[in-house]
Design a protein around this motif. Structure first.
Motif, mmCIF file in Angstrom:
data_model
loop_
_atom_site.group_PDB
_atom_site.id
_atom_site.type_symbol
_atom_site.label_atom_id
_atom_site.label_comp_id
_atom_site.label_asym_id
_atom_site.label_seq_id
_atom_site.Cartn_x
_atom_site.Cartn_y
_atom_site.Cartn_z
ATOM 1 N N ASP A 225 0.870 -1.208 -0.029
ATOM 2 C CA ASP A 225 0.004 -0.125 0.077
ATOM 3 C C ASP A 225 1.097 1.280 0.050
ATOM 4 O OD1 ASP A 225 1.204 0.047 2.310
ATOM 5 O OD2 ASP A 225 -0.900 -0.340 3.597
ATOM 6 N N GLU A 226 0.251 2.478 0.309
ATOM 7 C CA GLU A 226 1.078 3.813 0.387
ATOM 8 C C GLU A 226 2.027 3.588 1.293
ATOM 9 O OE1 GLU A 226 -2.290 3.265 0.436
ATOM 10 O OE2 GLU A 226 -2.968 4.813 -0.811
ATOM 11 N N ILE A 227 2.068 3.063 2.401
ATOM 12 C CA ILE A 227 3.261 2.879 3.394
ATOM 13 C C ILE A 227 4.136 2.129 2.802
ATOM 14 C CG2 ILE A 227 3.851 2.125 5.571
ATOM 15 C CD1 ILE A 227 1.792 4.229 5.939
ATOM 16 N N GLY A 228 3.880 1.040 2.319
ATOM 17 C CA GLY A 228 4.811 0.093 1.653
ATOM 18 C C GLY A 228 5.772 0.861 0.491
ATOM 19 N N GLN A 229 4.829 1.600 -0.394
ATOM 20 C CA GLN A 229 5.675 2.461 -1.359
ATOM 21 C C GLN A 229 6.433 3.505 -0.814
ATOM 22 O OE1 GLN A 229 4.751 2.333 -4.663
ATOM 23 N NE2 GLN A 229 3.508 0.591 -4.446
ATOM 24 N N LEU A 230 6.071 4.172 0.424
ATOM 25 C CA LEU A 230 6.813 4.952 0.937
ATOM 26 C C LEU A 230 8.315 4.287 1.552
ATOM 27 C CD1 LEU A 230 7.301 7.727 2.720
ATOM 28 C CD2 LEU A 230 6.239 6.721 4.563
ATOM 29 N N ALA A 231 8.138 3.004 1.994
ATOM 30 C CA ALA A 231 9.145 2.321 2.404
ATOM 31 C C ALA A 231 10.155 2.082 1.333
ATOM 32 C CB ALA A 231 8.866 0.987 3.050
ATOM 33 N N ILE A 232 9.487 1.791 0.056
ATOM 34 C CA ILE A 232 10.347 1.151 -1.132
ATOM 35 C C ILE A 232 11.118 2.719 -1.490
ATOM 36 C CG2 ILE A 232 9.989 0.723 -3.512
ATOM 37 C CD1 ILE A 232 7.926 -1.136 -2.672
ATOM 38 N N MET A 233 10.250 3.784 -1.385
ATOM 39 C CA MET A 233 10.986 4.869 -2.220
ATOM 40 C C MET A 233 12.149 5.276 -1.166
ATOM 41 S SD MET A 233 10.000 5.904 -4.749
ATOM 42 C CE MET A 233 11.185 7.360 -5.251
ATOM 43 N N PHE A 234 11.849 5.037 0.012
ATOM 44 C CA PHE A 234 12.700 5.526 1.217
ATOM 45 C C PHE A 234 14.194 4.656 1.006
ATOM 46 C CE2 PHE A 234 14.911 4.816 5.131
ATOM 47 C CZ PHE A 234 15.247 6.052 5.694
ATOM 48 N N ASN A 235 13.964 3.323 0.687
ATOM 49 C CA ASN A 235 15.020 2.636 0.316
ATOM 50 C C ASN A 235 15.785 2.676 -0.685
ATOM 51 O OD1 ASN A 235 14.579 1.216 2.787
ATOM 52 N ND2 ASN A 235 13.358 -0.483 1.686
ATOM 53 N N PHE A 236 15.109 3.157 -1.946
ATOM 54 C CA PHE A 236 15.729 3.720 -3.182
ATOM 55 C C PHE A 236 16.410 4.857 -2.610
ATOM 56 C CE2 PHE A 236 15.262 6.333 -6.948
ATOM 57 C CZ PHE A 236 15.800 5.570 -7.919
ATOM 58 N N LEU A 237 15.905 5.780 -2.193
ATOM 59 C CA LEU A 237 16.356 7.040 -1.884
ATOM 60 C C LEU A 237 17.802 6.932 -0.985
ATOM 61 C CD1 LEU A 237 13.703 9.568 -1.077
ATOM 62 C CD2 LEU A 237 15.187 9.770 -3.134
ATOM 63 N N THR A 238 17.745 5.974 -0.066
ATOM 64 C CA THR A 238 18.897 5.771 0.702
ATOM 65 C C THR A 238 20.113 5.405 -0.217
ATOM 66 O OG1 THR A 238 17.205 5.170 2.222
ATOM 67 C CG2 THR A 238 19.715 4.537 2.684
ATOM 68 N N GLN A 239 19.546 4.330 -1.084
ATOM 69 C CA GLN A 239 20.768 3.795 -1.928
ATOM 70 C C GLN A 239 21.254 5.030 -2.724
ATOM 71 O OE1 GLN A 239 22.177 0.889 -1.778
ATOM 72 N NE2 GLN A 239 20.752 0.355 0.027
ATOM 73 N N GLU A 240 20.284 5.566 -3.447
ATOM 74 C CA GLU A 240 20.762 6.927 -4.203
ATOM 75 C C GLU A 240 21.752 7.820 -3.559
ATOM 76 O OE1 GLU A 240 20.110 7.463 -7.792
ATOM 77 O OE2 GLU A 240 19.946 5.147 -7.456
ATOM 78 N N LEU A 241 21.263 7.953 -2.292
ATOM 79 C CA LEU A 241 21.881 9.200 -1.321
ATOM 80 C C LEU A 241 23.526 8.650 -1.139
ATOM 81 C CD1 LEU A 241 21.344 11.776 -0.667
ATOM 82 C CD2 LEU A 241 20.658 10.742 1.738
ATOM 83 N N LYS A 242 23.478 7.210 -0.821
ATOM 84 C CA LYS A 242 24.763 6.644 -0.460
ATOM 85 C C LYS A 242 25.687 6.727 -1.849
ATOM 86 C CE LYS A 242 26.294 2.356 1.511
ATOM 87 N NZ LYS A 242 25.527 0.986 1.902
ATOM 88 N N LYS A 243 25.276 6.444 -2.735
ATOM 89 C CA LYS A 243 25.912 6.293 -4.111
ATOM 90 C C LYS A 243 26.494 7.777 -4.260
ATOM 91 C CE LYS A 243 23.415 3.184 -6.785
ATOM 92 N NZ LYS A 243 22.542 3.143 -7.984
#
Ligand code: ADP
Length: 603
Positions: A234-252
């Motif tokens: 759901d929306e919360i799951g999407q938020l978690a996926i986006m957060f993980n993606f952002l974290t990875q991008e930020l880390k890179k």
């Protein structure tokens, strides 16, 4: 407390449930009350109709005369419920009660009894069935009673009287009250369940959000190894996926930035030029080690950029640089070193000039070379100018043809010849020197004994030496000294030094030559008791064109390049030269050449 989403959730749920239950409760109790009252109205009407149908006396035209029968019929035949009271009111002036289920009110006027609603009686006399509900309070208890007045008409259509029925509504309102109580309990239970369910529901939403917030806070501290669990789609799951993606991008990206920063820092730290940056207010942002060394900056102290820059050169003050849009180049002198300072502005995040970057290049060597080049050109021109002038003037004189004497012509031609030879020597020496300096000389390195070469060279000087009545003492102890050297080069070295010894030693002077082996070196000492070299000149005699006494050197046919050539040849063979000298006592040159064992040259 209400700032948290969880409590807001719960509160909203509570309000919703409360509102819904209140509306349902209100509607339900109202409907219940209405249904109950309607049913009672119907039952009262039915009761009155049955009383009317079962009594002939009530159906007669003359209730006044039938009053006794009616009362009897009411007392004996009419079934009156516990909650009911019946009154038969005759339509006389005083509206007398002729029969009732309450015997005490019989014969009273209807207006005298407080059990009967007078207005309802008057209203019923207009011909319609009327009803009302009244409240009676006694001993603090309010009792509701339903009144119904039923006008009874005779055959002539004249209202004979009224059948008046009352009904206690206690039971009805008790049911309504019970229902309300039951609904209230249900509402409280629903609210309780709502709080618990709301708590879990809110937790299922706020839990992941809290997790994301906690991880984001960790990231703000520089720990980028964060990821949240994706528990739904759901929306919360999407938020978690986006957060993980952002974290990875930020880390890179951060790792890229770190890499760039580290590269830049390494470049700055190890570059040969000094780099220093200032804000426009003069505060120092960064200085690499070279800049710190050049500008003598103490790392522990705070630097006033404006003071530092204007101290180097007023032209570098930030106020002055502003006039030139902080772009340009200046040459400055710091502690006897010459620096070229390039400066340019850099922009900040809002694309305004944020500060100035200065790149400081040490150009002392470059400048020295430039000066040497200029000096060299001046020297060569000067050296060539004298013989050319001499040759020109003598040639012109000869060409004029005024000289008859053959001897004079001969002496003129001799001068021209000498000057040509001097030029030729000079050009030869220059060519040799430049070839050595530009590594264009092909050294033919072979194993030779320097002492033997020395003997050969000495022989070439025997005539000059004897002309000057000089004495040469040659001493060579070791017979086998091997050095790896270009033979012509070594001859040139000895030739230049011996020629100087002969030149700068007066007639009848003494020249002592030693050739021996010392540990791993061949040592050749050429010592004279000539004019010597003072300390101030000794350090420079190996420079090109350097001569202690210009005139004397020129008279002796010197070019000022002999020792420069010697030094370059020795350097090309890893050999060195030392000089000791005392003015008017003599000079000693020591040549030190590393020896080799036979076969080593090919190693
Ligand atoms: P030059 O052609 O003038 O001799 P060199 O390079 O050979 O040039 O020598 C440089 C200078 O060093 C000479 O001009 C001379 O002043 C000084 N010099 C060299 N050798 C001696 C020496 N044996 N005694 C005194 N002065 C010397």
């Amino acid at each position: 407390m209400f700032k948290s989403i969880r409590w807001r959730f719960i509160t909203i749920y509570l309000l919703l449930i409360f509102l819904a239950m209140s509306i349902i409760g209100f509607y339900l109790t109202n409907q219940l009350e209405k249904i109950q009252l309607d049913s009672i109205t119907q039952s009262m009407k039915g009761h009155i109709s049955s009383i009317l149908a079962s009594s002939t006396a009530l159906q007669s035209k003359d209730w006044a005369n039938q009053a006794e029968d009616i009362r009897e019929m009411v007392e004996k035949n009419v079934q009156i419920g516990y909650d009911e009271n019946l009154y038969i009111i005759i339509n006389t002036d005083d509206k007398r009660i002729i029969a009732s289920s309450i015997s005490s009110v019989v014969s009273l006027s209807a207006f005298e009894s407080n059990r009967i609603n007078n207005l309802l009686v008057l209203e019923a006399l207009k011909g319609e069935i009327v009803e009302t509900i009244t409240s009676v309070s006694y001993d603090g208890v309010t009792e509701k009673i339903k009144h119904m007045a039923y006008p009874v008409k005779n055959n002539d259509g004249i209202i004979e009287g009224i059948i008046y029925l009352t009904y206690k509504l206690d039971a009805v309102y008790a049911i309504v009250e019970d229902t309300t109580f039951m609904l209230t309990r249900a509402t409280i239970l629903a609210l309780f369940v709502t709080v618990i369910l709301g708590f879990f529901l809110a937790n299922s939403i706020t839990g992941p959000i809290k997790d994301v917030t906690r991880k984001a806070s960790e990231m703000s501290k520089g720990n980028f190894d964060q990821s949240v669990e994706v528990m739904s789609n759901d929306e919360i799951g999407q938020l978690a996926i986006m957060f993980n993606f952002l974290t990875q991008e930020l880390k890179k990206n951060i790792s890229k930035v770190y890499q760039e920063k580290s590269k830049m820092e390494t470049t700055f730290n190890y570059m040969a030029d000094g780099v220093i940056t200032f804000n426009l207010d003069g505060s120092m942002i960064h200085a690499n080690p070279v800049a710190r060394k050049i500008l003598d900056i103490d790392e522990t102290l705070e630097i006033d950029g404006e003071k530092l820059l204007s101290g180097i050169d007023y032209q570098l003050s930030l106020m002055v640089l502003k006039e030139y849009h902080y772009t340009g180049r200046t040459m400055v002198n710091i502690n006897d070193y010459i620096y070229n300072i390039n400066y340019a502005p850099f922009r900040n995040e809002v694309d305004e000039i944020g500060g100035v970057i200065f790149v400081i290049q040490d150009i002392t060597e470059q400048q020295k070379l430039e000066n040497m080049r200029k000096e060299f050109v001046a020297n060569v021109s000067h050296e060539l100018k004298t013989p050319i002038t001499t040759i020109k003037s003598y040639t012109e004189t000869l060409l004029e043809g005024d000289i008859d004497s053959k001897e004079t012509v001969q002496s003129f031609l001799k001068v021209i010849n000498n000057e040509s030879e001097r030029m030729s020597r000079l050009v030869g020496d220059l060519l040799r020197l430049s070839r050595i300096e530009y590594n264009q000389t092909d050294w033919n390195k072979v194993i030779i004994n320097p002492c033997e070469v020395l003997v050969e060279v000495l022989e070439k000087f025997s005539l000059v030496i004897s002309e000057k009545n000089q004495t040469v003492a040659f001493e060579s102890v070791d017979e086998h000294i091997d050095v790896l050297f270009d033979k012509d080069g070594l001859e040139q070295v000895f030739q230049n030094i011996i020629s100087n010894a002969v030149k700068y030693t007066p007639e009848e002077g003494f020249i002592k030559i030693n050739c021996y082996k010392n540990e791993n070196n061949a040592i050749v000492c050429i010592k004279d008791n000539g004019i010597g070299i003072s300390d101030e000149h000794r350090g420079r005699i190996f420079d090109r064109f350097y001569r202690v006494d210009q005139a004397r050197s020129r008279d002796n046919g010197g070019t000022g390049l002999g020792l420069a050539i010697v030094k370059r040849i020795l350097e090309a063979h890893h050999a060195t030269i030392e000089v000791d000298s005392v003015v008017d006592e003599g000079t000693e040159f020591r040549i030190i050449i590393p020896t080799v064992h036979r076969g080593e040259e090919y190693a």
